[in-house]
Write a protein that holds these residues in place. Structure first.
Motif, mmCIF file in Angstrom:
data_model
loop_
_atom_site.group_PDB
_atom_site.id
_atom_site.type_symbol
_atom_site.label_atom_id
_atom_site.label_comp_id
_atom_site.label_asym_id
_atom_site.label_seq_id
_atom_site.Cartn_x
_atom_site.Cartn_y
_atom_site.Cartn_z
ATOM 1 N N UNK A 159 97.719 5.649 89.743
ATOM 2 C CA UNK A 159 96.934 6.424 88.800
ATOM 3 C C UNK A 159 96.139 5.485 87.894
ATOM 4 N N UNK A 160 94.844 5.760 87.768
ATOM 5 C CA UNK A 160 93.963 4.899 86.986
ATOM 6 C C UNK A 160 94.453 4.742 85.557
ATOM 7 N N UNK A 161 94.924 5.813 84.947
ATOM 8 C CA UNK A 161 95.366 5.738 83.554
ATOM 9 C C UNK A 161 96.594 4.837 83.416
ATOM 10 N N UNK A 162 97.501 4.876 84.388
ATOM 11 C CA UNK A 162 98.675 3.996 84.344
ATOM 12 C C UNK A 162 98.275 2.545 84.524
ATOM 13 N N UNK A 163 97.360 2.294 85.449
ATOM 14 C CA UNK A 163 96.890 0.931 85.688
ATOM 15 C C UNK A 163 96.190 0.387 84.444
ATOM 16 N N UNK A 164 95.352 1.198 83.820
ATOM 17 C CA UNK A 164 94.670 0.774 82.598
ATOM 18 C C UNK A 164 95.685 0.426 81.510
ATOM 19 N N UNK A 165 96.737 1.218 81.398
ATOM 20 C CA UNK A 165 97.781 0.951 80.417
ATOM 21 C C UNK A 165 98.476 -0.371 80.674
ATOM 22 N N UNK A 166 98.772 -0.647 81.940
ATOM 23 C CA UNK A 166 99.414 -1.917 82.289
ATOM 24 C C UNK A 166 98.498 -3.089 81.969
ATOM 25 N N UNK A 167 97.211 -2.970 82.314
ATOM 26 C CA UNK A 167 96.265 -4.054 82.042
ATOM 27 C C UNK A 167 96.078 -4.267 80.544
ATOM 28 N N UNK A 168 96.105 -3.194 79.771
ATOM 29 C CA UNK A 168 96.037 -3.326 78.310
ATOM 30 C C UNK A 168 97.265 -4.050 77.773
ATOM 31 N N UNK A 169 98.423 -3.766 78.354
ATOM 32 C CA UNK A 169 99.654 -4.436 77.939
ATOM 33 C C UNK A 169 99.591 -5.930 78.253
ATOM 34 N N UNK A 170 99.101 -6.288 79.431
ATOM 35 C CA UNK A 170 98.952 -7.704 79.799
ATOM 36 C C UNK A 170 97.983 -8.396 78.845
ATOM 37 N N UNK A 171 96.876 -7.747 78.509
ATOM 38 C CA UNK A 171 95.904 -8.327 77.578
ATOM 39 C C UNK A 171 96.537 -8.552 76.206
ATOM 40 N N UNK A 172 97.337 -7.602 75.737
ATOM 41 C CA UNK A 172 98.019 -7.751 74.444
ATOM 42 C C UNK A 172 99.022 -8.898 74.507
ATOM 43 N N UNK A 173 99.755 -8.999 75.621
ATOM 44 C CA UNK A 173 100.713 -10.089 75.823
ATOM 45 C C UNK A 173 100.002 -11.435 75.730
#
Length: 80
Positions: free
Chosen positions: A17-31
């Motif tokens: 799901x695009x929204x889940x993938x976007x959430x994961x990528x946002x988490x990696x960027x924050x990390x």
């Protein structure tokens, strides 16, 4: 120049799901941002990095033969 210590993590997308993938990528960027702000360089390891391990094929064969779901398989492979 003194090199910074490197903080590593493993990430391999498995959600569809695009929204889940976007959430994961946002988490990696924050990390990455938080570790960078703390004075570290960051390195996000992927499946391509895991495949460089000399025993990757053996581990992959064992894990694929198990009843593990994809996420759980990736949790094991992050340690390769």
């Amino acid at each position: 120049e003194v090199s910074k210590p490197v903080m590593h993590t493993f990430y391999e997308p498995y959600k569809t799901h695009k929204s889940e993938l976007e959430g994961e990528l946002n988490l990696i960027a924050a990390w990455e941002e938080l570790w960078s702000d703390a004075g570290f360089d960051t390195k996000v390891l992927t499946m391509e990095d895991a495949k460089l391990h000399p025993d990757f094929e053996m581990y992959e064969k064992i894990l694929k033969a198990s009843a593990l779901k994809e996420y759980d398989r990736l949790c094991y492979l992050r340690w390769v």
